[in-house]
Design a protein around this motif. Structure first.
Motif, mmCIF file in Angstrom:
data_model
loop_
_atom_site.group_PDB
_atom_site.id
_atom_site.type_symbol
_atom_site.label_atom_id
_atom_site.label_comp_id
_atom_site.label_asym_id
_atom_site.label_seq_id
_atom_site.Cartn_x
_atom_site.Cartn_y
_atom_site.Cartn_z
ATOM 1 N N GLY A 70 -2.159 -5.438 -9.474
ATOM 2 C CA GLY A 70 -1.251 -6.330 -8.749
ATOM 3 C C GLY A 70 -0.490 -5.482 -7.749
ATOM 4 N N THR A 72 1.618 -3.784 -4.467
ATOM 5 C CA THR A 72 2.854 -4.086 -3.737
ATOM 6 C C THR A 72 2.451 -4.714 -2.402
ATOM 7 O OG1 THR A 72 2.935 -1.895 -2.683
ATOM 8 C CG2 THR A 72 4.140 -2.148 -4.757
ATOM 9 N N PRO A 73 3.374 -5.456 -1.772
ATOM 10 C CA PRO A 73 3.049 -6.052 -0.471
ATOM 11 C C PRO A 73 2.729 -4.959 0.555
ATOM 12 C CG PRO A 73 5.140 -6.917 -1.329
ATOM 13 C CD PRO A 73 4.751 -5.764 -2.201
ATOM 14 N N ARG A 75 2.929 -2.985 3.960
ATOM 15 C CA ARG A 75 3.841 -2.851 5.103
ATOM 16 C C ARG A 75 3.110 -3.361 6.346
ATOM 17 N NH1 ARG A 75 8.457 0.632 4.652
ATOM 18 N NH2 ARG A 75 8.545 1.641 2.620
ATOM 19 N N PRO A 76 3.858 -3.765 7.385
ATOM 20 C CA PRO A 76 3.191 -4.293 8.584
ATOM 21 C C PRO A 76 2.148 -3.315 9.120
ATOM 22 C CG PRO A 76 5.566 -4.602 8.724
ATOM 23 C CD PRO A 76 5.313 -3.786 7.501
ATOM 24 N N ARG A 78 -0.617 -2.516 7.718
ATOM 25 C CA ARG A 78 -1.428 -1.886 6.674
ATOM 26 C C ARG A 78 -2.228 -2.938 5.922
ATOM 27 N NH1 ARG A 78 2.374 2.853 4.316
ATOM 28 N NH2 ARG A 78 2.886 3.798 6.320
ATOM 29 N N SER A 82 0.868 -0.166 -2.530
ATOM 30 C CA SER A 82 0.455 0.673 -3.650
ATOM 31 C C SER A 82 -0.445 -0.160 -4.569
ATOM 32 C CB SER A 82 1.718 1.140 -4.390
ATOM 33 O OG SER A 82 1.436 2.210 -5.260
ATOM 34 N N ALA A 83 -1.524 0.438 -5.066
ATOM 35 C CA ALA A 83 -2.540 -0.387 -5.742
ATOM 36 C C ALA A 83 -3.206 0.342 -6.907
ATOM 37 C CB ALA A 83 -3.585 -0.856 -4.730
ATOM 38 N N GLY A 135 -1.018 4.772 -7.444
ATOM 39 C CA GLY A 135 -1.263 3.622 -6.569
ATOM 40 C C GLY A 135 -1.307 3.962 -5.092
ATOM 41 N N ALA A 136 -0.572 4.992 -4.679
ATOM 42 C CA ALA A 136 -0.583 5.389 -3.272
ATOM 43 C C ALA A 136 -1.928 6.029 -2.930
ATOM 44 C CB ALA A 136 0.564 6.350 -2.983
ATOM 45 N N LEU A 137 -2.372 6.936 -3.800
ATOM 46 C CA LEU A 137 -3.657 7.618 -3.606
ATOM 47 C C LEU A 137 -4.818 6.614 -3.609
ATOM 48 C CD1 LEU A 137 -4.837 10.925 -4.933
ATOM 49 C CD2 LEU A 137 -6.030 8.992 -5.885
ATOM 50 N N SER A 139 -4.749 3.468 -2.967
ATOM 51 C CA SER A 139 -4.693 2.507 -1.850
ATOM 52 C C SER A 139 -5.417 3.034 -0.618
ATOM 53 C CB SER A 139 -3.233 2.182 -1.498
ATOM 54 O OG SER A 139 -2.622 3.258 -0.801
ATOM 55 N N LYS A 140 -5.506 4.349 -0.497
ATOM 56 C CA LYS A 140 -6.147 4.935 0.692
ATOM 57 C C LYS A 140 -7.653 4.718 0.716
ATOM 58 C CE LYS A 140 -4.775 8.859 2.457
ATOM 59 N NZ LYS A 140 -4.080 8.647 3.721
ATOM 60 N N ASN B 62 -0.928 12.051 -5.334
ATOM 61 C CA ASN B 62 -0.317 10.737 -5.144
ATOM 62 C C ASN B 62 1.141 10.869 -4.709
ATOM 63 O OD1 ASN B 62 -0.532 7.706 -5.660
ATOM 64 N ND2 ASN B 62 1.232 8.248 -6.921
ATOM 65 N N ILE B 65 1.203 11.717 -1.024
ATOM 66 C CA ILE B 65 0.822 10.573 -0.181
ATOM 67 C C ILE B 65 1.973 9.567 -0.116
ATOM 68 C CG2 ILE B 65 -0.732 8.583 0.000
ATOM 69 C CD1 ILE B 65 -2.898 10.444 -1.307
ATOM 70 N N VAL B 71 4.175 4.917 0.974
ATOM 71 C CA VAL B 71 3.531 3.942 0.104
ATOM 72 C C VAL B 71 4.209 4.126 -1.267
ATOM 73 C CG1 VAL B 71 1.363 3.144 -0.922
ATOM 74 C CG2 VAL B 71 1.342 4.320 1.291
ATOM 75 N N ARG B 115 7.174 -4.476 -5.068
ATOM 76 C CA ARG B 115 6.652 -5.647 -5.776
ATOM 77 C C ARG B 115 7.777 -6.349 -6.540
ATOM 78 N NH1 ARG B 115 2.098 -4.966 -10.261
ATOM 79 N NH2 ARG B 115 3.868 -5.140 -11.676
#
Lengths: 212, 289
Positions: A70, A72-73, A75-76, A78, A82-83, A135-137, A139-140, B62, B65, B71, B115
């Protein structure tokens, strides 16, 4: 190619077959390319409720990859925020049915209960770990996102992701291998633990709700 | 002897509090504290399991990044847990403190694309409040005229592995050791190890869990001031890391970065113990007004 082994890497692209996933073993590093679908608690509940009434799932599940996330939204400008993966155990009640509906690969974090591990063997499917809290890593590696069902669920809607080299580790394979049990058995230092005795995998990770 | 802690009364407007909380929401979810990063680097360098080491390398990537590309470190930007140290000579003006904090959380989570993970009625409707409010706020009144705010965005994966028990009063350390080890082993990969383990011992039931959370907030590399407690922290950390659970439970030597124990006197009949786990993304930011 659904499964390709080169330069010591295993690359996977859906749709996957029984023969593809049979080549995977607990502890293998894998990289995903192509498409995967996001689904977590609320989406699973709806898919299964529909299936029980004889309704087809809103997406084709045969041979597909489900990622428990689930995000995070975004950013404009993108694609996604974060995923990283959420706690898989919460989807345990729904997972055997999802595997019967054709899902061949699941990505999440944490262990699975005995019923899911058995269902993975019975249905010739695999469960992988993505790194929780990365999640940042992760998401890339996501190149595209499209909401394909249950838009009203917001962060929990079903999204089709296009990924390029999404990293994961095989946790529960289709042969009964379980990385979390194997890892613990290998690295436990019982001499430092006094009277404390290990708990068995079957009893573990079924106590509370899990999250993320 | 009494200490004179009298300071002049100082006014703080609620808008300052709202603005600061909003800033903390963004910084806490994107920049990990240095002590946590240091703990993760030491874990990476000491890890003997290949898979465990690889996990730690990616966790550290992470962090870079998240910082460099703005992020969030993790998609679970948590429940906003706010610890307030409110100087007794502070006079808050312009509205209520609770509203000021909630407005700050709403603004921070919305403006920084975090979130929204809070739902309203927990056992029935569960409708998302859309802006991650309300916060969970703890207020300590302290001497002086400063206002200190700490924001802990607490993820569900680790928070949901919390445990509470009351042992027989003369049971000593043994059941505490057993409970901590069992909690961590049962939780496996769910709370995202390597962990910061908060243990609250004493007080009443709700206070023990509050103490455990205070242990989490103490973060990495800050042992207890009490030598006996600090020794118990070292003993527990060694045992936790002997479990073999490892980073993300793939097996390894680094299951926890720290075990922090907070104690409080207890009733003659009871030894209350609470365990609160914190994932490796041990996000925490503070500011003083």
């Amino acid at each position: 190619m659904p499964i390709e082994k080169r330069d010591g890497q295993i690359r996977l692209t859906a749709p996957l077959s029984e023969e593809d996933v049979a080549q995977l073993h607990a502890g293998d590093h894998v990289l995903f390319d192509g498409s995967m679908y996001t689904a977590r608690d609320a989406a699973h509940k709806r898919i299964i409720a529909g299936a029980e009434k004889g309704e087809a799932p809103p997406i084709e599940l045969q041979g597909q990859i489900i990622y428990y996330v689930g995000p995070t939204p975004a950013r404009p400008g993108r694609i996604i925020g974060s995923a990283g993966p959420t706690t898989s155990m919460r989807m345990d009640p729904f997972t055997p049915k999802m595997l019967e509906l054709g899902v061949k690969m699941i990505i999440g974090k944490g262990g699975r209960g005995p019923a899911v591990r058995q269902a993975l063997q019975d249905n010739k499917a695999v469960y992988c770990l993505a790194i929780g809290g990365a999640g940042a890593l992760l998401s890339k590696t996501i190149r595209n996102l499209e909401v394909v069902a249950y838009d009203d669920l917001g962060t929990e809607s079903i999204k089709k992701l296009e990924v390029d080299g999404f990293p994961a580790i095989v946790c529960c394979d289709s042969h009964g291998g379980d990385l979390l049990q194997q890892g613990k058995d290998q690295w436990r230092q019982q001499d430092k633990l006094g009277s404390y005795q290990p708990i068995q995998a079957a009893a573990a990770e079924k106590s509370n709700g899990g999250g993320n | 002897m009494t200490t004179d802690t009298t300071t002049s009364v100082r006014e703080i407007h609620v808008d300052e509090i709202t603005a600061k909380i909003s800033e903390l929401c963004e910084s806490a979810t994107h920049f990990l504290p240095d002590d946590v990063v240091g703990g993760l680097e030491r874990a990476r360098d000491s890890e003997k399991s290949d898979l465990g080491k690889q996990v730690l390398i990616e966790i550290l990537e992470n962090i870079d990044i998240a910082k460099n590309e703005m992020v969030p470190l993790c998609q679970d930007t948590g429940t906003a847990v706010v610890f307030v140290e409110l100087g007794q000579d502070v006079h808050i003006v312009g509205g209520s403190l609770a509203d000021a904090i909630n407005r700050g959380v709403a603004k921070g989570y919305t403006d920084s694309y975090l979130r929204a993970s809070i739902v309203d009625h927990p056992f029935s409707s569960r409708v998302n409040t859309k802006d991650n409010t309300p916060a969970v706020t703890h207020i300590d009144v302290t001497p002086g005229n400063a206002l200190k705010l700490k924001l802990l965005p607490k993820g569900g994966g680790c928070e949901n592995m919390s445990r509470f028990a009351v042992f027989l009063p003369s049971a000593g350390k043994e059941p505490i050791v057993e409970m901590v080890l069992k909690t961590i082993e049962e939780s496996g990969g769910n709370p995202c190890p390597p962990l910061v383990v908060g243990v609250g011992v004493g007080g009443s039931s709700e206070y023990a869990m509050y103490l455990a959370k205070k242990g989490v907030v103490r973060s990495v590399g800050n042992p207890s001031d009490d030598p006996e407690t600090a020794e118990f922290e070292r003993e527990l950390l060694e045992k936790v890391n002997a479990l073999g659970v490892g980073p993300q439970a793939v097996g390894g030597l680094n299951t926890a970065l720290a075990v922090n124990i907070e104690t409080y006197p207890a009733h003659i009949t009871a030894l209350p113990v609470a365990v609160n786990l914190q994932c490796h993304s041990a996000r925490l930011k503070e500011a003083t007004l």
